[in-house]
Design a protein around this motif. Structure first.
Motif, PDB file in Angstrom:
ATOM      1  N   HIS A  68     -25.323 -27.177   1.705  1.00 13.91           N
ATOM      2  CA  HIS A  68     -25.194 -28.352   2.559  1.00 13.91           C
ATOM      3  C   HIS A  68     -26.453 -28.558   3.408  1.00 13.91           C
ATOM      4  CE1 HIS A  68     -20.813 -28.475   1.645  1.00 13.91           C
ATOM      5  NE2 HIS A  68     -20.968 -29.762   1.920  1.00 13.91           N
ATOM      6  N   ARG A  69     -26.994 -27.431   3.903  1.00 12.88           N
ATOM      7  CA  ARG A  69     -28.242 -27.540   4.663  1.00 12.88           C
ATOM      8  C   ARG A  69     -29.375 -28.048   3.779  1.00 12.88           C
ATOM      9  NH1 ARG A  69     -26.510 -22.539   6.772  1.00 12.88           N
ATOM     10  NH2 ARG A  69     -27.979 -21.445   5.405  1.00 12.88           N
ATOM     11  N   SER A 109     -28.963 -31.762   3.178  1.00  7.68           N
ATOM     12  CA  SER A 109     -29.409 -32.550   4.330  1.00  7.68           C
ATOM     13  C   SER A 109     -30.933 -32.627   4.385  1.00  7.68           C
ATOM     14  CB  SER A 109     -28.863 -31.924   5.616  1.00  7.68           C
ATOM     15  OG  SER A 109     -29.324 -32.623   6.745  1.00  7.68           O
ATOM     16  N   THR A 110     -31.587 -31.491   4.110  1.00  5.90           N
ATOM     17  CA  THR A 110     -33.050 -31.461   4.117  1.00  5.90           C
ATOM     18  C   THR A 110     -33.631 -32.367   3.037  1.00  5.90           C
ATOM     19  OG1 THR A 110     -33.075 -29.191   4.975  1.00  5.90           O
ATOM     20  CG2 THR A 110     -35.066 -29.968   3.875  1.00  5.90           C
ATOM     21  N   ASN A 155     -32.217 -34.934   1.650  1.00 14.81           N
ATOM     22  CA  ASN A 155     -31.969 -36.333   2.029  1.00 14.81           C
ATOM     23  C   ASN A 155     -33.048 -36.847   2.979  1.00 14.81           C
ATOM     24  OD1 ASN A 155     -29.691 -37.527   0.734  1.00 14.81           O
ATOM     25  ND2 ASN A 155     -28.367 -36.076   1.805  1.00 14.81           N
ATOM     26  N   LEU A 156     -33.407 -36.007   3.959  1.00 11.81           N
ATOM     27  CA  LEU A 156     -34.461 -36.385   4.900  1.00 11.81           C
ATOM     28  C   LEU A 156     -35.808 -36.532   4.189  1.00 11.81           C
ATOM     29  CD1 LEU A 156     -33.643 -34.175   8.029  1.00 11.81           C
ATOM     30  CD2 LEU A 156     -33.605 -36.665   7.898  1.00 11.81           C
TER      31      LEU A 156
END
Length: 340
Positions: free
Chosen positions: A23-24, A27-28, A30-31
């Protein structure tokens, strides 16, 4: 009673740990896909983070400069708008004033005086304009009311003209009230009673590259007082001064030339403001160029390959989906299913 083994707890913890890591990473990624920049700076530059830190510091400084310059631009625009409105009011009186003769009927004189009174009231309102909580013509702080009301000023001006009998007397009294053609160190009614702003000029705006923009104009500056005095000379005729109609007509006739001077004073202020506004515009262009250069440099160091990032993002989403599927299956197992 259900019994959970230590092995099951360890397996559950391991799955949660993997899920959190994925999940981390999601998120990374996606950024990175959104910004086009790698989020792990140290890894992207192989531990040599000093150039990146220097660029980030420069961008922070540029953003601060940009904010200050934008504030100056807002202030300059609002000041220019107020001066343009004031000039327009003066010009509106001037157009009628050019046709004045000493033999004008009382009704025409009254109408012209009332027109000037309306213009004077508008000028006082223009000079009380605020932008971003700051009075434009109030000096250094500019946080309070700049001028008394037009009604109060004209009433006091009329009272100071008691005993005037000619156009020359009215002109002299108005000039004295507004401090026209006197030593700057001397006190006069307008500065003592009517101007409520600071006696200190607004400091020039810092444009960030060693240059400044001086766009501060006070309502008690000579140009503003001259413009107000010339309009007030006509507007005060709407008060009961006790002078003859001939003196009133002569005041209007002479006042038309004074209004021309008043307009020229405002034009001079617009020119002064324009010089500062040009410096602000140059600073905005410079800041934009510097920011683009720094962002390009940062992109060169930290750019994330969009294809690679999208591929990793898709793989990570698949892994997360697989973990959810596996967990759901494991949670549905029972002894009968296991023995099969």
């Amino acid at each position: 009673m259900p019994v959970t083994s230590i092995g099951d707890l360890a397996q559950n913890f391991k799955q949660r740990s993997i899920g959190n890591r994925l999940h981390r990473e999601l998120s990374t990624l996606n950024l990175e896909l959104t910004t086009g920049l790698k989020q792990d700076v140290s890894k992207a530059v192989a531990g040599k983070t000093k150039p990146v830190a220097a660029i980030e510091r420069a961008l922070t400084l540029i953003d601060a400069q940009s904010l200050a310059v934008k504030e100056a631009n807002i202030f300059a625009d609002a000041t220019g708008t107020a001066l343009a409105a004031t000039k327009s009011r003066i010009e509106g009186i001037e157009l009628g004033g050019m046709a004045i003769t000493n033999g004008m009927p009382k009704l025409q004189i009254d109408a012209m005086a009332q027109s000037a009174r309306i213009a004077f009231t508008g000028m006082i309102s223009d000079l009380g304009t605020q932008a971003a909580g700051r009075a434009l013509f109030g000096g250094a702080t500019g946080t309070s009311q700049t001028l008394r009301s037009a009604e109060d000023i004209l009433a006091d001006l009329a009272a100071s003209l008691a005993g005037a009998t000619s156009a020359a007397d009215i002109e002299a009294g108005v000039n004295e009230y507004f401090g026209i053609n006197i030593d700057p160190s001397e006190e006069y009614a307008f500065r003592t009673n009517d101007y409520l702003g600071e006696a200190v000029d607004l400091a020039p705006f810092d444009l960030g590259d060693g240059s400044t923009a001086d766009i501060g104009i006070r309502a008690d500056d000579t140009e503003i007082r001259t413009a107000l005095a010339e309009v007030a000379r006509v507007a005060v005729l709407s008060e009961d001064l006790g002078v003859s109609q001939q003196a009133r007509a002569e005041t209007l006739a002479e006042g038309s030339l004074g209004l021309l001077q008043a307009r020229n004073e405002i034009i001079a202020l617009e020119a002064r403001l324009g010089t500062g506004a040009a410096s602000i515009e140059d600073a905005m262009v410079r800041i934009g160029i510097e920011r683009d250069g720094l962002q390009t440099a940062r992109l060169g160091l930290l750019a994330a390959d969009p294809y690679e990032t999208a591929t990793r993002l898709q793989q990570t989403e698949f892994q997360i989906s697989s973990i959810y599927t596996l967990t759901a299956r494991l949670s549905g197992l029972n002894l009968v299913s296991y023995l099969r």
